[in-house]
Enzyme design. Structure first.
Site, mmCIF file in Angstrom:
data_model
loop_
_atom_site.group_PDB
_atom_site.id
_atom_site.type_symbol
_atom_site.label_atom_id
_atom_site.label_comp_id
_atom_site.label_asym_id
_atom_site.label_seq_id
_atom_site.Cartn_x
_atom_site.Cartn_y
_atom_site.Cartn_z
ATOM 1 N N LYS A 1 0.691 -1.218 0.044
ATOM 2 C CA LYS A 1 -0.028 0.096 -0.149
ATOM 3 C C LYS A 1 0.958 1.207 0.118
ATOM 4 C CE LYS A 1 -2.691 2.765 3.019
ATOM 5 N NZ LYS A 1 -3.456 2.603 4.474
ATOM 6 N N TRP B 1 -9.466 0.506 -0.136
ATOM 7 C CA TRP B 1 -10.884 1.240 0.606
ATOM 8 C C TRP B 1 -10.305 2.313 1.620
ATOM 9 C CZ3 TRP B 1 -10.115 -4.597 0.351
ATOM 10 C CH2 TRP B 1 -10.839 -5.161 -0.629
ATOM 11 N N HIS B 2 -9.296 2.719 1.210
ATOM 12 C CA HIS B 2 -8.941 3.798 2.275
ATOM 13 C C HIS B 2 -8.843 5.202 1.753
ATOM 14 C CE1 HIS B 2 -6.226 0.634 4.659
ATOM 15 N NE2 HIS B 2 -7.711 0.446 4.768
ATOM 16 N N TYR B 3 -9.647 5.456 0.970
ATOM 17 C CA TYR B 3 -9.857 6.985 0.209
ATOM 18 C C TYR B 3 -10.204 7.769 1.352
ATOM 19 C CZ TYR B 3 -14.660 5.282 -0.047
ATOM 20 O OH TYR B 3 -15.971 4.645 0.128
ATOM 21 N N HIS B 4 -9.924 9.203 1.256
ATOM 22 C CA HIS B 4 -10.165 10.148 2.119
ATOM 23 C C HIS B 4 -9.973 11.638 1.432
ATOM 24 C CE1 HIS B 4 -5.653 8.895 1.753
ATOM 25 N NE2 HIS B 4 -5.307 10.126 1.943
#
Length: 594
Positions: A412, A515-518
Protein backbone atom coordinates in the site's frame (compact mmCIF):
# COMPACT_ATOMS: atom_id res chain seq x y z
CA UNK A 1 5.85 -17.96 -11.58
CA UNK A 2 3.02 -19.78 -13.34
CA UNK A 3 -0.27 -17.97 -13.89
CA UNK A 4 -3.82 -19.29 -14.08
CA UNK A 5 -6.94 -17.90 -15.69
CA UNK A 6 -7.97 -14.38 -14.82
CA UNK A 7 -11.44 -15.87 -14.41
CA UNK A 8 -10.28 -16.87 -10.94
CA UNK A 9 -9.15 -13.33 -10.29
CA UNK A 10 -12.55 -11.97 -11.17
CA UNK A 11 -14.29 -14.71 -9.23
CA UNK A 12 -12.22 -14.72 -6.07
CA UNK A 13 -10.89 -11.27 -5.37
CA UNK A 14 -13.00 -8.84 -3.42
CA UNK A 15 -15.57 -7.57 -5.95
CA UNK A 16 -16.73 -10.78 -7.62
CA UNK A 17 -20.44 -10.70 -8.44
CA UNK A 18 -20.64 -14.50 -8.76
CA UNK A 19 -19.83 -15.29 -5.14
CA UNK A 20 -22.47 -16.26 -2.60
CA UNK A 21 -25.65 -14.24 -2.95
CA UNK A 22 -27.26 -12.14 -0.24
CA UNK A 23 -27.73 -14.07 2.98
CA UNK A 24 -30.78 -14.40 5.23
CA UNK A 25 -31.19 -11.59 7.70
CA UNK A 26 -30.74 -11.92 11.43
CA UNK A 27 -28.39 -13.97 13.58
CA UNK A 28 -30.94 -16.54 14.78
CA UNK A 29 -31.17 -16.47 18.53
CA UNK A 30 -28.24 -14.15 19.24
CA UNK A 31 -29.16 -11.43 21.72
CA UNK A 32 -29.58 -7.97 20.15
CA UNK A 33 -26.65 -5.59 20.63
CA UNK A 34 -26.74 -3.18 23.54
CA UNK A 35 -27.19 -0.17 21.24
CA UNK A 36 -30.37 -1.64 19.68
CA UNK A 37 -32.54 0.26 22.18
CA UNK A 38 -31.54 3.51 20.48
CA UNK A 39 -32.23 2.35 16.91
CA UNK A 40 -35.44 3.12 15.04
CA UNK A 41 -36.40 2.97 11.37
CA UNK A 42 -36.54 6.48 9.93
CA UNK A 43 -40.12 5.84 8.75
CA UNK A 44 -41.13 5.77 12.41
CA UNK A 45 -39.62 9.15 13.31
CA UNK A 46 -41.58 12.38 13.61
CA UNK A 47 -41.98 14.74 10.67
CA UNK A 48 -40.18 17.42 12.67
CA UNK A 49 -38.11 17.30 15.86
CA UNK A 50 -35.39 19.39 17.49
CA UNK A 51 -32.01 18.24 18.82
CA UNK A 52 -28.83 19.72 20.28
CA UNK A 53 -26.67 17.78 17.85
CA UNK A 54 -27.49 16.18 14.50
CA UNK A 55 -24.83 13.73 13.28
CA UNK A 56 -25.12 12.73 9.62
CA UNK A 57 -23.57 9.32 9.01
CA UNK A 58 -23.56 6.43 11.48
CA UNK A 59 -20.14 5.16 10.50
CA UNK A 60 -16.58 4.97 11.77
CA UNK A 61 -16.52 8.53 13.14
CA UNK A 62 -20.24 9.18 13.53
CA UNK A 63 -20.97 6.40 16.04
CA UNK A 64 -18.31 7.31 18.65
CA UNK A 65 -19.08 11.00 18.10
CA UNK A 66 -22.82 10.56 18.68
CA UNK A 67 -22.24 8.28 21.70
CA UNK A 68 -19.95 10.87 23.28
CA UNK A 69 -22.22 13.84 22.57
CA UNK A 70 -25.10 11.88 24.11
CA UNK A 71 -23.01 11.02 27.16
CA UNK A 72 -22.10 12.94 30.33
CA UNK A 73 -22.24 16.69 29.78
CA UNK A 74 -23.72 16.33 26.31
CA UNK A 75 -27.18 16.91 24.90
CA UNK A 76 -29.95 15.34 22.86
CA UNK A 77 -28.49 13.71 19.75
CA UNK A 78 -29.92 12.43 16.48
CA UNK A 79 -27.71 10.08 14.44
CA UNK A 80 -28.84 9.55 10.84
CA UNK A 81 -27.63 6.48 8.91
CA UNK A 82 -28.66 5.82 5.30
CA UNK A 83 -28.23 2.04 5.62
CA UNK A 84 -29.66 -0.66 7.83
CA UNK A 85 -28.38 -2.31 11.00
CA UNK A 86 -25.48 -4.83 10.96
CA UNK A 87 -27.66 -7.59 12.46
CA UNK A 88 -29.70 -7.62 9.24
CA UNK A 89 -26.78 -9.10 7.30
CA UNK A 90 -25.39 -12.42 8.50
CA UNK A 91 -21.98 -12.30 6.70
CA UNK A 92 -21.03 -9.10 8.55
CA UNK A 93 -20.83 -10.93 11.85
CA UNK A 94 -17.57 -12.85 11.30
CA UNK A 95 -14.24 -12.61 9.51
CA UNK A 96 -15.28 -15.49 7.29
CA UNK A 97 -18.01 -13.33 5.78
CA UNK A 98 -15.67 -10.61 4.55
CA UNK A 99 -15.56 -11.69 0.89
CA UNK A 100 -19.27 -12.53 0.89
CA UNK A 101 -20.05 -9.06 2.22
CA UNK A 102 -18.16 -7.45 -0.65
CA UNK A 103 -19.91 -9.80 -3.06
CA UNK A 104 -23.25 -8.53 -1.73
CA UNK A 105 -22.33 -4.94 -2.58
CA UNK A 106 -24.76 -3.31 -4.98
CA UNK A 107 -24.41 -0.07 -6.96
CA UNK A 108 -28.17 0.58 -7.04
CA UNK A 109 -29.13 3.64 -4.96
CA UNK A 110 -32.34 1.97 -3.80
CA UNK A 111 -30.64 -1.27 -2.70
CA UNK A 112 -30.57 -2.24 0.97
CA UNK A 113 -27.22 -4.06 0.63
CA UNK A 114 -24.71 -3.15 3.40
CA UNK A 115 -22.19 -1.84 0.86
CA UNK A 116 -22.55 0.20 -2.31
CA UNK A 117 -20.18 -0.28 -5.20
CA UNK A 118 -18.87 2.55 -7.32
CA UNK A 119 -16.16 2.83 -9.94
CA UNK A 120 -13.87 5.82 -9.96
CA UNK A 121 -13.27 7.75 -13.16
CA UNK A 122 -9.88 5.98 -13.17
CA UNK A 123 -11.78 2.74 -13.86
CA UNK A 124 -10.94 1.20 -10.47
CA UNK A 125 -13.85 -0.57 -8.67
CA UNK A 126 -14.46 0.54 -5.11
CA UNK A 127 -16.97 0.12 -2.27
CA UNK A 128 -18.55 2.47 0.26
CA UNK A 129 -20.35 1.26 3.38
CA UNK A 130 -24.12 1.55 3.65
CA UNK A 131 -24.78 0.18 7.13
CA UNK A 132 -24.66 1.33 10.74
CA UNK A 133 -21.03 1.17 11.85
CA UNK A 134 -19.87 2.19 8.38
CA UNK A 135 -16.64 0.67 7.13
CA UNK A 136 -16.00 -0.93 10.53
CA UNK A 137 -18.98 -3.21 9.84
CA UNK A 138 -17.65 -4.51 6.52
CA UNK A 139 -13.85 -4.20 6.58
CA UNK A 140 -11.02 -6.63 7.32
CA UNK A 141 -10.84 -5.54 10.97
CA UNK A 142 -7.18 -4.45 11.21
CA UNK A 143 -6.65 -1.93 14.01
CA UNK A 144 -3.50 0.18 14.34
CA UNK A 145 -2.84 3.71 15.54
CA UNK A 146 -1.58 6.51 13.33
CA UNK A 147 2.02 7.19 12.41
CA UNK A 148 3.28 9.55 15.19
CA UNK A 149 4.40 12.15 12.65
CA UNK A 150 0.83 12.38 11.37
CA UNK A 151 -0.04 14.25 14.57
CA UNK A 152 3.11 16.36 14.55
CA UNK A 153 2.39 18.16 11.31
CA UNK A 154 2.92 15.36 8.78
CA UNK A 155 0.76 16.94 6.09
CA UNK A 156 -1.28 20.12 5.95
CA UNK A 157 -4.43 18.58 7.41
CA UNK A 158 -2.73 17.24 10.52
CA UNK A 159 -0.81 20.47 10.99
CA UNK A 160 -3.99 22.53 11.03
CA UNK A 161 -5.76 20.17 13.45
CA UNK A 162 -3.43 20.96 16.38
CA UNK A 163 -4.10 17.69 18.23
CA UNK A 164 -4.09 17.50 22.04
CA UNK A 165 -2.06 14.29 22.40
CA UNK A 166 -3.23 13.60 25.96
CA UNK A 167 -6.82 13.56 24.76
CA UNK A 168 -5.84 11.66 21.59
CA UNK A 169 -4.37 8.80 23.63
CA UNK A 170 -7.31 8.77 26.02
CA UNK A 171 -9.69 8.62 23.06
CA UNK A 172 -7.79 5.73 21.46
CA UNK A 173 -7.93 3.86 24.77
CA UNK A 174 -11.68 4.42 25.06
CA UNK A 175 -12.19 2.79 21.66
CA UNK A 176 -9.71 -0.02 22.35
CA UNK A 177 -11.33 -1.12 25.59
CA UNK A 178 -14.37 -2.10 23.57
CA UNK A 179 -13.15 -2.98 20.09
CA UNK A 180 -9.47 -4.00 19.91
CA UNK A 181 -8.29 -7.59 20.42
CA UNK A 182 -5.00 -9.45 20.03
CA UNK A 183 -5.15 -11.93 17.15
CA UNK A 184 -3.73 -15.44 17.12
CA UNK A 185 -1.05 -15.36 14.40
CA UNK A 186 -0.77 -18.67 12.56
CA UNK A 187 -0.90 -20.22 9.10
CA UNK A 188 -0.48 -17.72 6.29
CA UNK A 189 0.00 -14.79 8.66
CA UNK A 190 2.81 -16.61 10.45
CA UNK A 191 4.48 -17.43 7.13
CA UNK A 192 4.24 -13.81 5.99
CA UNK A 193 5.76 -12.66 9.27
CA UNK A 194 8.77 -14.92 8.67
CA UNK A 195 8.97 -13.84 5.03
CA UNK A 196 8.95 -10.16 5.94
CA UNK A 197 11.76 -10.65 8.42
CA UNK A 198 13.74 -12.62 5.84
CA UNK A 199 13.18 -9.73 3.41
CA UNK A 200 14.77 -7.42 6.01
CA UNK A 201 11.59 -5.70 7.25
CA UNK A 202 12.97 -5.71 10.77
CA UNK A 203 12.82 -5.82 13.74
CA UNK A 204 9.99 -8.10 14.86
CA UNK A 205 7.93 -5.94 17.22
CA UNK A 206 5.45 -8.57 18.34
CA UNK A 207 1.88 -7.46 19.05
CA UNK A 208 1.39 -3.71 19.26
CA UNK A 209 -1.27 -1.18 18.30
CA UNK A 210 1.40 1.50 17.83
CA UNK A 211 2.81 2.40 14.42
CA UNK A 212 6.44 1.26 14.65
CA UNK A 213 8.96 0.43 11.91
CA UNK A 214 9.61 -3.24 11.26
CA UNK A 215 7.18 -6.17 11.26
CA UNK A 216 4.38 -6.38 13.78
CA UNK A 217 1.03 -7.95 14.57
CA UNK A 218 -1.65 -5.32 14.98
CA UNK A 219 -4.97 -5.56 16.78
CA UNK A 220 -8.19 -6.82 15.24
CA UNK A 221 -11.83 -5.85 15.76
CA UNK A 222 -12.84 -9.54 15.71
CA UNK A 223 -13.02 -10.87 19.25
CA UNK A 224 -11.71 -14.20 20.54
CA UNK A 225 -14.86 -15.98 19.36
CA UNK A 226 -14.45 -14.55 15.86
CA UNK A 227 -17.35 -12.10 16.14
CA UNK A 228 -16.97 -8.66 14.59
CA UNK A 229 -17.12 -5.60 16.82
CA UNK A 230 -17.83 -2.35 15.01
CA UNK A 231 -18.12 1.35 15.75
CA UNK A 232 -21.85 0.75 16.22
CA UNK A 233 -21.04 -1.05 19.48
CA UNK A 234 -19.73 2.23 20.87
CA UNK A 235 -23.27 3.65 20.76
CA UNK A 236 -24.01 1.64 23.89
CA UNK A 237 -22.09 4.26 25.89
CA UNK A 238 -24.73 6.94 25.27
CA UNK A 239 -26.97 7.91 28.16
CA UNK A 240 -30.51 6.53 27.89
CA UNK A 241 -32.97 9.10 26.62
CA UNK A 242 -30.36 11.26 24.92
CA UNK A 243 -29.68 9.37 21.68
CA UNK A 244 -31.86 8.43 18.75
CA UNK A 245 -30.37 6.45 15.85
CA UNK A 246 -32.51 6.56 12.71
CA UNK A 247 -31.57 3.94 10.11
CA UNK A 248 -32.58 3.99 6.44
CA UNK A 249 -32.51 7.78 6.75
CA UNK A 250 -31.01 9.53 3.72
CA UNK A 251 -30.13 13.18 4.30
CA UNK A 252 -31.00 15.17 1.19
CA UNK A 253 -29.71 18.57 2.28
CA UNK A 254 -28.53 20.73 5.15
CA UNK A 255 -30.89 23.55 6.01
CA UNK A 256 -28.92 26.79 5.65
CA UNK A 257 -30.25 30.16 6.81
CA UNK A 258 -28.74 33.67 6.72
CA UNK A 259 -27.44 35.12 9.97
CA UNK A 260 -28.64 38.52 11.14
CA UNK A 261 -25.56 40.77 10.75
CA UNK A 262 -26.14 42.12 14.26
CA UNK A 263 -25.79 38.59 15.67
CA UNK A 264 -22.52 37.68 13.96
CA UNK A 265 -19.70 36.84 16.32
CA UNK A 266 -16.61 34.75 16.84
CA UNK A 267 -14.65 33.72 13.80
CA UNK A 268 -13.06 35.82 11.11
CA UNK A 269 -14.21 36.20 8.40
CA UNK A 270 -17.63 36.20 9.99
CA UNK A 271 -19.99 33.54 8.59
CA UNK A 272 -23.03 35.00 6.86
CA UNK A 273 -25.02 31.76 7.04
CA UNK A 274 -25.65 29.01 9.58
CA UNK A 275 -26.90 25.45 9.57
CA UNK A 276 -30.24 25.11 11.34
CA UNK A 277 -31.00 21.44 10.67
CA UNK A 278 -31.26 18.81 7.93
CA UNK A 279 -33.89 17.30 5.69
CA UNK A 280 -33.91 13.50 5.40
CA UNK A 281 -36.12 10.97 3.72
CA UNK A 282 -37.10 7.50 4.88
CA UNK A 283 -37.48 4.26 2.89
CA UNK A 284 -41.03 5.32 1.94
CA UNK A 285 -39.61 8.56 0.50
CA UNK A 286 -41.33 10.64 3.17
CA UNK A 287 -39.52 13.84 4.12
CA UNK A 288 -38.51 14.64 7.71
CA UNK A 289 -37.02 17.78 9.22
CA UNK A 290 -34.50 17.56 12.06
CA UNK A 291 -33.91 21.02 13.50
CA UNK A 292 -31.29 22.42 15.86
CA UNK A 293 -32.04 23.77 19.28
CA UNK A 294 -30.37 27.10 20.15
CA UNK A 295 -26.61 26.58 20.28
CA UNK A 296 -26.86 23.25 18.47
CA UNK A 297 -24.74 21.95 15.60
CA UNK A 298 -24.93 19.73 12.53
CA UNK A 299 -21.93 17.43 12.11
CA UNK A 300 -21.25 15.59 8.87
CA UNK A 301 -19.63 12.18 9.36
CA UNK A 302 -20.79 10.71 6.07
CA UNK A 303 -17.32 9.80 4.78
CA UNK A 304 -15.10 11.00 1.99
CA UNK A 305 -17.82 10.67 -0.61
CA UNK A 306 -20.88 11.50 1.46
CA UNK A 307 -19.67 14.58 3.34
CA UNK A 308 -18.44 16.63 0.36
CA UNK A 309 -21.43 15.45 -1.68
CA UNK A 310 -23.86 16.72 0.96
CA UNK A 311 -22.06 20.05 1.25
CA UNK A 312 -22.34 20.49 -2.51
CA UNK A 313 -26.01 19.49 -2.58
CA UNK A 314 -26.61 22.10 0.14
CA UNK A 315 -24.97 24.89 -1.84
CA UNK A 316 -21.63 24.85 0.00
CA UNK A 317 -18.72 24.55 -2.39
CA UNK A 318 -17.18 26.20 -5.46
CA UNK A 319 -19.69 28.90 -6.44
CA UNK A 320 -19.08 28.55 -10.19
CA UNK A 321 -19.62 24.78 -10.12
CA UNK A 322 -22.78 25.07 -8.04
CA UNK A 323 -24.22 27.75 -10.30
CA UNK A 324 -23.59 25.63 -13.39
CA UNK A 325 -25.58 22.81 -11.77
CA UNK A 326 -28.44 25.12 -10.84
CA UNK A 327 -27.77 24.80 -7.10
CA UNK A 328 -28.25 28.06 -5.15
CA UNK A 329 -24.98 29.09 -3.50
CA UNK A 330 -25.12 29.24 0.29
CA UNK A 331 -21.37 29.62 0.87
CA UNK A 332 -18.52 29.80 -1.62
CA UNK A 333 -15.99 27.25 -0.30
CA UNK A 334 -13.84 26.49 -3.37
CA UNK A 335 -12.05 23.38 -2.08
CA UNK A 336 -15.09 21.22 -1.32
CA UNK A 337 -14.55 18.04 -3.33
CA UNK A 338 -10.92 18.87 -4.03
CA UNK A 339 -7.87 17.02 -2.68
CA UNK A 340 -9.31 13.51 -2.99
CA UNK A 341 -6.89 10.67 -2.28
CA UNK A 342 -6.92 6.88 -2.31
CA UNK A 343 -4.02 4.65 -1.30
CA UNK A 344 -3.11 2.40 -4.24
CA UNK A 345 -2.96 -1.33 -3.60
CA UNK A 346 -0.92 -3.72 -5.72
CA UNK A 347 -0.12 -7.31 -4.89
CA UNK A 348 0.30 -10.91 -5.86
CA UNK A 349 -2.31 -13.58 -5.16
CA UNK A 350 -1.61 -17.28 -5.35
CA UNK A 351 -3.38 -20.60 -4.85
CA UNK A 352 -1.18 -22.35 -2.29
CA UNK A 353 -0.14 -25.97 -2.60
CA UNK A 354 -1.19 -26.77 0.98
CA UNK A 355 -4.35 -26.03 2.98
CA UNK A 356 -4.40 -22.61 4.60
CA UNK A 357 -6.74 -21.15 7.20
CA UNK A 358 -8.86 -18.06 6.52
CA UNK A 359 -7.19 -14.90 7.82
CA UNK A 360 -7.69 -11.20 7.32
CA UNK A 361 -5.03 -8.56 7.93
CA UNK A 362 -3.03 -9.31 11.11
CA UNK A 363 0.68 -8.94 10.29
CA UNK A 364 2.05 -5.82 8.60
CA UNK A 365 5.46 -4.71 7.43
CA UNK A 366 6.49 -1.08 7.94
CA UNK A 367 9.87 -0.83 6.20
CA UNK A 368 10.88 2.67 7.26
CA UNK A 369 10.41 5.01 10.20
CA UNK A 370 9.72 8.05 8.02
CA UNK A 371 6.76 6.52 6.19
CA UNK A 372 8.31 6.92 2.75
CA UNK A 373 8.12 3.23 1.83
CA UNK A 374 5.06 1.17 1.09
CA UNK A 375 3.39 -0.84 3.84
CA UNK A 376 3.01 -4.58 3.32
CA UNK A 377 -0.02 -6.62 4.36
CA UNK A 378 -1.40 -10.08 3.67
CA UNK A 379 -4.60 -12.11 3.86
CA UNK A 380 -5.95 -15.55 2.98
CA UNK A 381 -9.45 -16.41 1.82
CA UNK A 382 -11.44 -19.61 1.43
CA UNK A 383 -14.03 -18.72 -1.17
CA UNK A 384 -16.52 -20.43 -3.51
CA UNK A 385 -15.93 -20.27 -7.23
CA UNK A 386 -18.51 -19.41 -9.86
CA UNK A 387 -21.09 -22.06 -10.79
CA UNK A 388 -19.30 -22.98 -14.03
CA UNK A 389 -16.33 -24.19 -12.00
CA UNK A 390 -18.29 -26.39 -9.59
CA UNK A 391 -17.59 -30.10 -9.18
CA UNK A 392 -19.52 -32.68 -11.10
CA UNK A 393 -20.43 -35.99 -9.51
CA UNK A 394 -23.18 -37.95 -7.81
CA UNK A 395 -22.56 -36.42 -4.37
CA UNK A 396 -22.41 -32.80 -5.52
CA UNK A 397 -25.60 -30.91 -6.14
CA UNK A 398 -25.47 -28.21 -8.84
CA UNK A 399 -25.81 -25.69 -6.03
CA UNK A 400 -22.80 -26.91 -4.01
CA UNK A 401 -19.83 -24.61 -4.60
CA UNK A 402 -16.27 -25.68 -5.16
CA UNK A 403 -14.11 -23.88 -2.63
CA UNK A 404 -10.61 -22.64 -3.26
CA UNK A 405 -8.03 -21.00 -1.03
CA UNK A 406 -6.33 -17.85 -2.24
CA UNK A 407 -3.54 -16.11 -0.36
CA UNK A 408 -2.35 -12.64 -1.15
CA UNK A 409 0.43 -10.28 -0.15
CA UNK A 410 0.10 -6.63 -1.09
CA UNK A 411 1.75 -3.26 -0.79
CA UNK A 412 0.00 0.00 0.00
CA UNK A 413 1.52 3.31 -1.10
CA UNK A 414 1.55 5.65 1.93
CA UNK A 415 0.20 9.20 1.69
CA UNK A 416 -0.39 9.25 -1.21
CA UNK A 417 0.80 12.39 -2.99
CA UNK A 418 -1.33 11.81 -6.10
CA UNK A 419 -4.65 13.58 -5.71
CA UNK A 420 -7.90 13.93 -7.57
CA UNK A 421 -11.32 15.46 -7.11
CA UNK A 422 -15.01 14.76 -6.60
CA UNK A 423 -17.98 16.34 -8.31
CA UNK A 424 -21.74 15.96 -8.60
CA UNK A 425 -23.28 14.23 -11.60
CA UNK A 426 -26.75 14.13 -10.09
CA UNK A 427 -28.80 15.96 -7.50
CA UNK A 428 -29.96 12.57 -6.20
CA UNK A 429 -28.30 12.10 -2.78
CA UNK A 430 -28.74 8.32 -3.07
CA UNK A 431 -26.30 8.15 -5.97
CA UNK A 432 -22.55 8.28 -5.50
CA UNK A 433 -20.82 11.38 -6.85
CA UNK A 434 -18.15 11.09 -9.54
CA UNK A 435 -14.58 10.86 -8.26
CA UNK A 436 -11.17 10.57 -9.84
CA UNK A 437 -8.17 9.68 -7.67
CA UNK A 438 -5.43 9.87 -10.34
CA UNK A 439 -3.67 6.81 -8.95
CA UNK A 440 0.15 6.85 -9.20
CA UNK A 441 0.12 10.08 -11.20
CA UNK A 442 2.90 11.51 -9.04
CA UNK A 443 6.31 9.95 -9.81
CA UNK A 444 7.04 9.64 -6.08
CA UNK A 445 4.02 7.35 -5.63
CA UNK A 446 4.97 5.23 -8.62
CA UNK A 447 8.51 4.87 -7.27
CA UNK A 448 7.12 3.73 -3.90
CA UNK A 449 4.95 1.16 -5.63
CA UNK A 450 7.98 -0.16 -7.52
CA UNK A 451 9.93 -0.49 -4.28
CA UNK A 452 6.95 -2.01 -2.53
CA UNK A 453 6.34 -4.65 -5.19
CA UNK A 454 10.04 -5.47 -5.25
CA UNK A 455 9.80 -6.15 -1.52
CA UNK A 456 6.67 -8.27 -2.07
CA UNK A 457 8.70 -10.31 -4.56
CA UNK A 458 11.50 -10.74 -2.01
CA UNK A 459 9.01 -12.04 0.54
CA UNK A 460 7.67 -14.54 -2.00
CA UNK A 461 11.23 -15.59 -2.86
CA UNK A 462 12.05 -16.24 0.80
CA UNK A 463 12.62 -19.81 1.93
CA UNK A 464 9.54 -19.56 4.14
CA UNK A 465 7.34 -19.38 1.04
CA UNK A 466 8.71 -22.48 -0.67
CA UNK A 467 6.08 -24.67 0.94
CA UNK A 468 3.32 -22.79 -0.93
CA UNK A 469 4.78 -23.54 -4.37
CA UNK A 470 3.13 -26.21 -6.53
CA UNK A 471 4.72 -28.87 -8.70
CA UNK A 472 4.58 -27.89 -12.37
CA UNK A 473 6.57 -30.76 -13.95
CA UNK A 474 10.20 -31.78 -14.13
CA UNK A 475 13.22 -30.05 -15.52
CA UNK A 476 14.65 -31.76 -18.60
CA UNK A 477 18.13 -30.81 -17.49
CA UNK A 478 18.03 -31.81 -13.82
CA UNK A 479 15.19 -34.38 -13.99
CA UNK A 480 13.97 -32.85 -10.76
CA UNK A 481 10.48 -31.65 -10.00
CA UNK A 482 10.06 -27.94 -10.61
CA UNK A 483 7.91 -25.93 -8.17
CA UNK A 484 6.34 -22.55 -8.84
CA UNK A 485 3.59 -20.37 -7.48
CA UNK A 486 0.18 -20.72 -9.09
CA UNK A 487 -0.50 -17.04 -9.65
CA UNK A 488 -4.03 -15.66 -9.79
CA UNK A 489 -4.04 -12.88 -12.38
CA UNK A 490 -1.01 -10.88 -13.43
CA UNK A 491 2.46 -12.09 -12.47
CA UNK A 492 5.46 -9.89 -11.79
CA UNK A 493 7.83 -9.29 -14.71
CA UNK A 494 10.63 -11.84 -14.78
CA UNK A 495 13.23 -9.10 -14.36
CA UNK A 496 11.48 -7.50 -11.39
CA UNK A 497 14.71 -7.11 -9.45
CA UNK A 498 16.36 -4.79 -12.01
CA UNK A 499 13.74 -3.37 -14.39
CA UNK A 500 12.04 -0.33 -12.82
CA UNK A 501 10.13 0.44 -16.02
CA UNK A 502 8.55 -3.00 -16.25
CA UNK A 503 7.68 -3.00 -12.57
CA UNK A 504 6.21 0.50 -12.91
CA UNK A 505 4.03 -0.73 -15.78
CA UNK A 506 2.88 -3.61 -13.57
CA UNK A 507 1.93 -1.12 -10.84
CA UNK A 508 -0.11 1.03 -13.21
CA UNK A 509 -1.84 -1.89 -14.91
CA UNK A 510 -2.82 -3.75 -11.72
CA UNK A 511 -3.59 -0.85 -9.37
CA UNK A 512 -6.55 -1.47 -7.06
CA UNK A 513 -8.00 0.16 -3.97
CA UNK A 514 -7.51 -0.78 -0.34
CA UNK A 515 -10.73 1.15 0.47
CA UNK A 516 -8.78 3.84 2.32
CA UNK A 517 -9.93 6.83 0.28
CA UNK A 518 -9.98 10.17 2.05
CA UNK A 519 -10.11 13.93 1.43
CA UNK A 520 -12.76 16.16 -0.12
CA UNK A 521 -13.19 18.34 3.00
CA UNK A 522 -9.53 18.72 3.89
CA UNK A 523 -8.61 20.55 7.09
CA UNK A 524 -7.14 23.95 6.32
CA UNK A 525 -9.04 24.12 3.02
CA UNK A 526 -12.66 23.35 3.89
CA UNK A 527 -12.66 23.11 7.70
CA UNK A 528 -10.61 24.79 10.39
CA UNK A 529 -8.64 23.16 13.24
CA UNK A 530 -11.90 22.59 15.11
CA UNK A 531 -13.44 20.99 12.00
CA UNK A 532 -15.88 23.86 11.49
CA UNK A 533 -16.81 24.45 7.87
CA UNK A 534 -15.47 27.77 6.63
CA UNK A 535 -18.09 30.50 6.14
CA UNK A 536 -20.88 28.47 7.78
CA UNK A 537 -21.83 28.59 11.45
CA UNK A 538 -23.05 25.51 13.41
CA UNK A 539 -21.67 23.06 10.83
CA UNK A 540 -18.68 20.75 11.16
CA UNK A 541 -17.20 17.79 9.30
CA UNK A 542 -15.72 15.03 11.47
CA UNK A 543 -14.50 12.07 9.43
CA UNK A 544 -11.72 10.95 7.07
CA UNK A 545 -12.75 13.48 4.42
CA UNK A 546 -10.74 16.02 6.42
CA UNK A 547 -7.48 14.02 6.04
CA UNK A 548 -4.88 15.01 3.48
CA UNK A 549 -3.09 11.71 4.01
CA UNK A 550 -4.06 8.41 5.54
CA UNK A 551 -2.87 7.95 9.14
CA UNK A 552 -0.57 4.92 8.92
CA UNK A 553 -1.31 1.40 7.75
CA UNK A 554 -5.06 1.55 8.35
CA UNK A 555 -7.26 4.56 9.18
CA UNK A 556 -10.16 3.06 11.14
CA UNK A 557 -8.53 3.30 14.59
CA UNK A 558 -7.75 6.98 14.10
CA UNK A 559 -11.15 7.84 12.64
CA UNK A 560 -12.94 6.22 15.60
CA UNK A 561 -10.55 8.01 17.96
CA UNK A 562 -11.37 11.23 16.13
CA UNK A 563 -15.10 10.79 16.76
CA UNK A 564 -14.54 10.34 20.49
CA UNK A 565 -11.95 13.15 20.60
CA UNK A 566 -14.18 15.71 18.89
CA UNK A 567 -17.19 14.72 20.97
CA UNK A 568 -15.24 15.51 24.13
CA UNK A 569 -13.94 18.78 22.66
CA UNK A 570 -17.45 19.86 21.68
CA UNK A 571 -18.81 19.08 25.14
CA UNK A 572 -15.99 21.15 26.60
CA UNK A 573 -16.96 24.03 24.29
CA UNK A 574 -20.60 23.62 25.35
CA UNK A 575 -19.64 24.00 29.01
CA UNK A 576 -17.47 27.03 28.23
CA UNK A 577 -20.36 28.75 26.44
CA UNK A 578 -22.64 28.05 29.40
CA UNK A 579 -20.12 29.53 31.80
CA UNK A 580 -19.79 32.64 29.65
CA UNK A 581 -23.57 33.02 29.49
CA UNK A 582 -23.88 32.49 33.25
CA UNK A 583 -21.15 35.04 33.91
CA UNK A 584 -22.73 37.53 31.48
CA UNK A 585 -26.18 37.09 33.02
CA UNK A 586 -24.76 37.57 36.53
CA UNK A 587 -23.01 40.76 35.46
CA UNK A 588 -26.15 42.03 33.79
CA UNK A 589 -28.24 41.34 36.89
CA UNK A 590 -25.67 43.06 39.08
CA UNK A 591 -25.77 46.16 36.89
CA UNK A 592 -29.56 46.23 37.04
CA UNK A 593 -29.53 46.04 40.83
CA UNK A 594 -27.06 48.91 41.00
Amino acid sequence: MATISTLLLVTVLFVAPTLVAAQPRGFGGVAPPAYARYVVDAAETAAEEAYDYIVVGGGTAGCPLAATLAGPGGGRVLLLERGGAPAEFLPLATAGGFVRTLAMADPAPESDAPAQTFTSEDGVPNVRARVLGGATSINAGFYSRAHPDWFRGHGEGAEVMNWDMRLVNASYEWVERELAFQPVVRGWQSAVRAGLLEANVTPWNGFTMDHVPGTKAGATTFDASGRRRSAADLLAFARPGRLRVAIRATVTRIIINPIDPAARRGRSPQPAVAASGVVYQDRLLQQHHALLRPGGEVILSAGSLGSPQLLLLSGIGPASDLTSLGIPVSADVPDVGKHMFDNPRNGISIIPSIPIDHSLIQVVGIPSANGNESYLEAASYIVPLAPILRRAGPFNSPFSPLYVTVVTIMEKVPGPLSEGSLWLTSSNPLESPAVRFNYLSRPEDLARCVMGMRRVAKVLESTTMDVFRSAVGSSSQSRRERREFRIVGAALPVDWSTNDTALGDFCQQTVATLWHYHGGCVAGSVVDRDFRVFRVRALRVVDGSTFRETPGTNPQATIMMMGRYMGLKMIEERHSRRQVRTSTDASSNARKKN
